[in-house]
Design an enzyme around this catalytic site. Structure first.
Site, mmCIF file in Angstrom:
data_model
loop_
_atom_site.group_PDB
_atom_site.id
_atom_site.type_symbol
_atom_site.label_atom_id
_atom_site.label_comp_id
_atom_site.label_asym_id
_atom_site.label_seq_id
_atom_site.Cartn_x
_atom_site.Cartn_y
_atom_site.Cartn_z
ATOM 1 C CG ASP A 69 44.248 41.063 27.908
ATOM 2 O OD1 ASP A 69 44.550 42.117 28.491
ATOM 3 O OD2 ASP A 69 43.412 41.006 26.986
ATOM 4 C CG HIS A 104 43.323 44.887 36.201
ATOM 5 N ND1 HIS A 104 42.678 46.028 36.610
ATOM 6 C CD2 HIS A 104 42.891 44.634 34.945
ATOM 7 C CE1 HIS A 104 41.872 46.443 35.645
ATOM 8 N NE2 HIS A 104 41.974 45.615 34.623
HETATM 9 C C1 SDX Z 1 43.867 45.179 30.315
HETATM 10 O O1 SDX Z 1 42.568 49.061 33.069
HETATM 11 C C2 SDX Z 1 41.783 48.139 32.568
HETATM 12 O O2 SDX Z 1 40.645 47.962 32.961
HETATM 13 C C3 SDX Z 1 42.437 47.306 31.453
HETATM 14 C C4 SDX Z 1 41.615 46.088 30.991
HETATM 15 C C5 SDX Z 1 40.348 46.499 30.260
HETATM 16 O O3 SDX Z 1 39.392 45.683 30.217
HETATM 17 O O4 SDX Z 1 40.345 47.580 29.627
HETATM 18 O O5 SDX Z 1 41.279 45.266 32.087
HETATM 19 C C6 SDX Z 1 42.424 45.259 29.978
HETATM 20 O O6 SDX Z 1 44.639 45.981 29.864
HETATM 21 C C7 SDX Z 1 44.312 44.126 31.299
HETATM 22 C C8 SDX Z 1 45.834 44.200 31.627
HETATM 23 C C9 SDX Z 1 46.605 43.538 30.506
HETATM 24 N N1 SDX Z 1 48.056 43.741 30.699
HETATM 25 C C10 SDX Z 1 48.848 42.708 31.090
HETATM 26 O O7 SDX Z 1 48.446 41.590 31.366
HETATM 27 C C11 SDX Z 1 50.333 43.052 31.125
HETATM 28 C C12 SDX Z 1 50.981 42.457 32.378
HETATM 29 N N2 SDX Z 1 50.507 43.215 33.539
HETATM 30 C C13 SDX Z 1 51.243 44.320 33.992
HETATM 31 O O8 SDX Z 1 52.155 44.916 33.173
HETATM 32 C C14 SDX Z 1 50.554 45.185 35.036
HETATM 33 O O9 SDX Z 1 50.010 44.325 35.965
HETATM 34 C C15 SDX Z 1 49.511 46.174 34.554
HETATM 35 C C16 SDX Z 1 50.018 47.034 33.443
HETATM 36 C C17 SDX Z 1 48.280 45.460 34.101
HETATM 37 C C18 SDX Z 1 49.148 47.062 35.745
HETATM 38 O O10 SDX Z 1 50.281 47.810 36.026
HETATM 39 P P1 SDX Z 1 50.359 48.748 37.323
HETATM 40 O O11 SDX Z 1 49.042 48.889 37.983
HETATM 41 O O12 SDX Z 1 51.079 49.998 36.910
HETATM 42 O O13 SDX Z 1 51.232 47.906 38.312
HETATM 43 P P2 SDX Z 1 52.801 48.018 38.461
HETATM 44 O O14 SDX Z 1 53.457 47.907 37.123
HETATM 45 O O15 SDX Z 1 53.094 49.205 39.310
HETATM 46 O O16 SDX Z 1 53.140 46.664 39.280
HETATM 47 C C19 SDX Z 1 53.107 46.639 40.703
HETATM 48 C C20 SDX Z 1 54.114 45.553 41.078
HETATM 49 C C21 SDX Z 1 55.513 45.781 40.482
HETATM 50 O O17 SDX Z 1 56.440 45.095 41.296
HETATM 51 P P3 SDX Z 1 57.253 45.983 42.462
HETATM 52 O O18 SDX Z 1 57.816 47.205 41.760
HETATM 53 O O19 SDX Z 1 56.201 46.311 43.484
HETATM 54 O O20 SDX Z 1 58.320 45.033 42.964
HETATM 55 O O21 SDX Z 1 53.678 44.283 40.543
HETATM 56 C C22 SDX Z 1 54.637 43.829 39.597
HETATM 57 C C23 SDX Z 1 55.461 45.013 39.194
HETATM 58 O O22 SDX Z 1 56.750 44.608 38.746
HETATM 59 N N3 SDX Z 1 53.853 43.295 38.462
HETATM 60 C C24 SDX Z 1 54.163 42.187 37.801
HETATM 61 C C25 SDX Z 1 53.151 42.027 36.851
HETATM 62 N N4 SDX Z 1 52.268 43.037 36.950
HETATM 63 C C26 SDX Z 1 52.726 43.820 37.969
HETATM 64 N N5 SDX Z 1 55.209 41.313 37.930
HETATM 65 C C27 SDX Z 1 55.214 40.272 37.061
HETATM 66 N N6 SDX Z 1 54.250 40.043 36.112
HETATM 67 C C28 SDX Z 1 53.218 40.908 35.980
HETATM 68 N N7 SDX Z 1 52.304 40.704 35.054
#
Ligand code: SDX
Length: 431
Positions: free
Chosen positions: A363, A306
């Site tokens: 989710d 998140h």
């Molecule tokens: C919602 O914003 C809100 O409030 C949203 C929400 C709401 O109520 O409106 O809460 C609802 O959208 C919840 C989120 C649902 N999405 C997912 O579950 C999709 C999976 N999660 C990710 O794609 C990610 O965690 C996000 C999109 C939620 C957040 O992305 P960020 O903040 O841009 O984080 P990032 O992509 O920069 O990740 C940081 C690191 C990376 O690794 P490094 O580059 O540091 O090596 O964490 C890793 C990412 O690869 N990472 C994950 C991961 N999420 C982040 N690795 C594996 N699985 C994951 N789910």
């Protein structure tokens, strides 16, 4: 003496005011930065940028706190229902009994669609994704309610808000019935908000479907937990569109589009598809966790991570507990819930997730409940939209009511071609 921040750039040192929020959050007010230094800020993905001052929802991502109008989400979830929560989120206070009765009557008055809207469903292919239908039909409300376009008129706002909250259910259920080729089931004045939705979804001319009260409560709980979440992608989109003084219907329609993405609300569908794939292939938990960490794989543990929560998402904890309760009440077992729990346990003990502070989000478990209720996977994000409707409406109103309201118009840093002539550019094209 109010706090300031000192910034030195390009040989200039300027003092900028620091804004302190209710919970002592700090922000540097950069409104005068460009005028004083010629510089703007850059923040890819807005991870460090506050877009507004808001009174609606507070989140503390480090400690996993979520409050609607100051009330902790666990209390609202336990003691309220969705319509009361919607009124709290939109109006900033709980309704009196008379206000609650009046609003409930307004919801009933507005639950039908104009028959010319109803026939529009025939124009969509049955295979259309229900989020595409929802975006289109919510925007179509601007066509059917042209008398609700004056955005500064409070009476028009309240009527438009009631129409959105009420009709979003009808549009959702009609899109589902259209997709399975069953006759549309109309809403009925005698049923409560969530019961009416379930009735429209699962009643058919040849069955005596009556929603189980425990199922109604479980879905109402999901709607409460999704009601608002400060400046998430879809809510920021509603604010962006509303800032141009576009009407409430079209602004919310834009929010629905943003919600559809699998990094946002579309994640609840992606989680179920991920769990189903793991179950079908018999993947080991270890192999799934390994795939997440493999930078050559674009696989992500959907429902995890998140932008704000770097601790447990309090909603995920509540939903996880509700999963067990709903499944046992329905006498169902779901192997996908076991897989989800095993994935959570493995991730929370794995340094990749721990170091990046990746926890289950709203989710991760919500789809298990929706699946137990009988909601088809491709409708999960539509139900997220039903729940988020109060937050979108409240944020649109707050943008409208901002005394300093300005159109949202971010700047950029240009990284493209330097000045060149037409001929020079043409010469680059190999003739
Ligand atoms: C919602 O914003 C809100 O409030 C949203 C929400 C709401 O109520 O409106 O809460 C609802 O959208 C919840 C989120 C649902 N999405 C997912 O579950 C999709 C999976 N999660 C990710 O794609 C990610 O965690 C996000 C999109 C939620 C957040 O992305 P960020 O903040 O841009 O984080 P990032 O992509 O920069 O990740 C940081 C690191 C990376 O690794 P490094 O580059 O540091 O090596 O964490 C890793 C990412 O690869 N990472 C994950 C991961 N999420 C982040 N690795 C594996 N699985 C994951 N789910």
């Amino acid at each position: 003496m109010s706090e300031t921040a000192t910034i030195t750039v390009g040989g200039k040192t300027v003092e900028l005011p620091v804004i302190t929020g209710t919970e002592n959050e700090k922000a540097i007010d950069i409104a005068k930065l460009r005028a004083l230094t010629g510089c703007i800020t850059f923040d890819d993905g807005y991870g460090n940028t506050g877009s507004c001052l808001s009174n609606i929802t507070f989140i503390d991502g480090e400690t996993g706190i979520l409050r609607y109008r100051g009330i902790d989400i666990a209390e609202v979830a336990e003691k309220s229902d969705f319509i009361e929560t919607a009124m709290l989120v939109i109006n900033g206070k709980f309704p009196t009994s008379a206000e609650r009765r009046a609003f409930s009557s307004l919801i009933v008055e507005n639950e039908l669609l104009h028959e010319n809207m109803r026939v529009q469903f025939q124009g969509f292919p049955p295979t259309a994704h229900p989020m595409a239908v929802l975006t289109a039909m919510i925007n179509a409300m601007s066509c059917f309610h042209p008398h609700l376009m004056e955005i500064h008129d409070d009476a028009q706002f309240h009527e438009a808000a009631a129409k959105l909250l009420s009709k979003v259910r009808t549009i959702a259920a009609f899109s589902y019935k259209h997709s399975i080729g069953e006759p549309l089931i109309y809403p009925t004045a005698s049923r409560g908000y969530t019961e009416n939705f379930l009735h429209m979804m699962f009643k058919a001319p040849n069955n005596d479907y009556v929603p189980d009260p425990d199922v109604v409560r479980a879905l109402d709980l999901l709607f409460i937990l999704h009601a608002d979440h400060e400046q998430n992608c879809s809510t920021s989109t509603v604010r962006m569109v509303g800032s141009s003084q576009a009407n409430l219907f079209t602004s919310v329609s834009a929010g629905v589009s943003a919600l559809w993405g699998k990094l946002h609300g579309g994640a609840n569908q992606a989680v179920l598809e991920m769990l189903e794939g793991i179950h079908k292939r018999g993947d080991s938990i270890e192999s799934v966790i390994a795939k997440c960490k493999d930078k050559n794989s674009d696989f992500r543990l959907m429902g995890f991570g998140h932008r704000v929560y770097k601790n447990f998402d309090p909603r995920a904890k509540i939903i996880k507990a509700a999963c067990d309760k709903v499944l046992s009440k329905l006498g169902k077992e779901d192997p996908l819930l076991d897989i989800a729990k095993q994935l959570e346990a493995a991730a929370l003990n794995d340094s990749y997730f721990v170091d990046r502070k990746l926890y289950p989000n709203v989710d991760f478990y919500s789809g298990i409940i929706m699946r137990a209720i009988g909601i088809p996977t491709n409708m999960f994000t539509v139900l997220f939209a039903i729940g988020r409707m109060p937050g979108w409406i409240a944020n649109w109103k707050e943008t409208r009511d901002n005394a300093n309201a300005r159109i949202y118009r971010p700047r950029q840093i240009y990284m493209g071609a330097a000045k060149r002539s037409y001929e020079e550019a043409k010469r680059e094209v190999i003739q």
